[in-house]
Write a protein that holds these residues in place. Structure first.
Motif, PDB file in Angstrom:
ATOM      1  N   ASN A  33       0.824  -1.206   0.000  1.00  0.00           N
ATOM      2  CA  ASN A  33       0.000   0.000   0.000  1.00  0.00           C
ATOM      3  C   ASN A  33       0.856   1.253   0.000  1.00  0.00           C
ATOM      4  O   ASN A  33       1.993   1.249   0.494  1.00  0.00           O
ATOM      5  N   TYR A  34       0.289   2.323  -0.513  1.00  0.00           N
ATOM      6  CA  TYR A  34       1.007   3.599  -0.581  1.00  0.00           C
ATOM      7  C   TYR A  34       0.004   4.736  -0.671  1.00  0.00           C
ATOM      8  O   TYR A  34      -1.207   4.516  -0.837  1.00  0.00           O
ATOM      9  N   LYS A  56      -4.401  -2.079  -8.238  1.00  0.00           N
ATOM     10  CA  LYS A  56      -4.517  -1.628  -6.856  1.00  0.00           C
ATOM     11  C   LYS A  56      -5.856  -0.919  -6.656  1.00  0.00           C
ATOM     12  O   LYS A  56      -6.306  -0.160  -7.506  1.00  0.00           O
ATOM     13  N   PHE A  58      -8.187   1.765  -4.383  1.00  0.00           N
ATOM     14  CA  PHE A  58      -7.921   2.978  -3.615  1.00  0.00           C
ATOM     15  C   PHE A  58      -9.140   3.440  -2.827  1.00  0.00           C
ATOM     16  O   PHE A  58     -10.282   3.242  -3.228  1.00  0.00           O
ATOM     17  N   LEU A 101      -4.829   1.834   5.283  1.00  0.00           N
ATOM     18  CA  LEU A 101      -3.461   1.584   4.803  1.00  0.00           C
ATOM     19  C   LEU A 101      -2.777   0.503   5.626  1.00  0.00           C
ATOM     20  O   LEU A 101      -2.086  -0.367   5.091  1.00  0.00           O
ATOM     21  N   GLY A 104      -3.980  -3.176   5.127  1.00  0.00           N
ATOM     22  CA  GLY A 104      -3.619  -3.783   3.856  1.00  0.00           C
ATOM     23  C   GLY A 104      -4.741  -3.885   2.856  1.00  0.00           C
ATOM     24  O   GLY A 104      -4.618  -4.580   1.850  1.00  0.00           O
ATOM     25  N   ASN A 105      -5.855  -3.201   3.117  1.00  0.00           N
ATOM     26  CA  ASN A 105      -6.991  -3.299   2.211  1.00  0.00           C
ATOM     27  C   ASN A 105      -6.823  -2.422   0.966  1.00  0.00           C
ATOM     28  O   ASN A 105      -6.933  -2.897  -0.156  1.00  0.00           O
ATOM     29  N   TYR A 106      -6.544  -1.144   1.196  1.00  0.00           N
ATOM     30  CA  TYR A 106      -6.508  -0.202   0.083  1.00  0.00           C
ATOM     31  C   TYR A 106      -5.358   0.785   0.223  1.00  0.00           C
ATOM     32  O   TYR A 106      -4.889   1.076   1.323  1.00  0.00           O
ATOM     33  N   SER A 107      -4.949   1.325  -0.927  1.00  0.00           N
ATOM     34  CA  SER A 107      -4.058   2.479  -0.926  1.00  0.00           C
ATOM     35  C   SER A 107      -4.938   3.734  -0.905  1.00  0.00           C
ATOM     36  O   SER A 107      -6.167   3.643  -0.903  1.00  0.00           O
ATOM     37  N   SER A 132       0.961   5.770   9.371  1.00  0.00           N
ATOM     38  CA  SER A 132       0.663   4.496   8.702  1.00  0.00           C
ATOM     39  C   SER A 132       1.930   3.740   8.332  1.00  0.00           C
ATOM     40  O   SER A 132       1.905   2.523   8.127  1.00  0.00           O
ATOM     41  N   LYS A 134       3.498   4.161   5.515  1.00  0.00           N
ATOM     42  CA  LYS A 134       3.443   3.881   4.081  1.00  0.00           C
ATOM     43  C   LYS A 134       4.096   5.012   3.279  1.00  0.00           C
ATOM     44  O   LYS A 134       4.042   6.175   3.679  1.00  0.00           O
TER      45      LYS A 134
END
Length: 204
Positions: A33-34, A56, A58, A101, A104-107, A132, A134
């Motif tokens: 994630n980022y 990915k 978001f 974030l 680990g679900n979404y960026s 986070s 990230k």
């Protein structure tokens, strides 16, 4: 499921309306994630960024007024959007993206200036990155800035920059926020120059 359904629909609509989405330096996107951080230039940028960084998924911030419409609220909720009150931002403005974030679900797609008519970068992006753990990926859009320009099939360009890693020991104070803002703006300027040095943004 809705996000995965709506993404190809959005890709098809963009292709029908314009047909010229070009993505540059996708190899700079890190694993995991980022935080995708961009200067806000058009209302359709979140769609293009999400398509450019596919597969990915978001989440993104949307002003609370948009959630008053029940149809739009349904779409936003199922597209991983969360409401933000710009006049009175609360703790959820940071808690929701940080949790997403970390789990680990979404960026996250974020516009640090908040609006298309401001160059004043808010400190929320730095806080989210620090808390986070990230990286921040700077990204810019170059292309038509009006819907009429979009329909004229002018080229849509999305260009990614190199990730920016925030030291978890950094203090969240005014000086560090200002330094980070300068670093992020410099990254955007570099990407803009790299992609098209003649491109100049003016708010419409």
């Amino acid at each position: 499921m809705f996000y995965r359904f709506i993404r190809p629909v959005a890709r098809f609509v963009v292709w029908i309306l314009n047909g010229h989405l070009h993505v540059f330096h996708q190899d700079r996107i890190p694993d995991g994630n980022y935080i995708l951080a961009a200067p806000h230039r058009t209302w359709w940028e979140p769609i293009l960024f999400a398509l450019a960084a596919s597969p990915k998924e978001f989440m993104f911030m949307a002003k609370i007024e948009l959630f008053k419409n029940p149809i739009l609220r349904f779409i936003l909720n199922h597209a991983h959007a969360f409401a933000v009150d710009r006049k009175h931002p609360g703790p959820s403005t940071l808690k929701i993206p940080i949790k997403g974030l970390k789990q680990g679900n979404y960026s996250l797609i974020i516009f640090p200036s908040g609006t298309r008519h401001s160059n004043d970068l808010k400190g929320g992006t730095l806080a989210i990155a620090k808390l986070s753990g990230k990286p921040i990926v700077p990204v810019v859009y170059q292309g038509p800035l009006t819907f009429s320009g979009l329909l004229k099939r002018q080229s849509l360009n999305v260009c990614f920059g190199k990730p920016i890693h925030v030291d978890h020991k950094m203090k969240l104070n005014h000086d560090n926020e200002a330094k980070f803002g300068q670093q992020l703006q410099a990254a955007w300027d570099q990407i803009d120059h790299e992609q098209n040095p003649n491109f100049h943004y003016e708010a419409k």
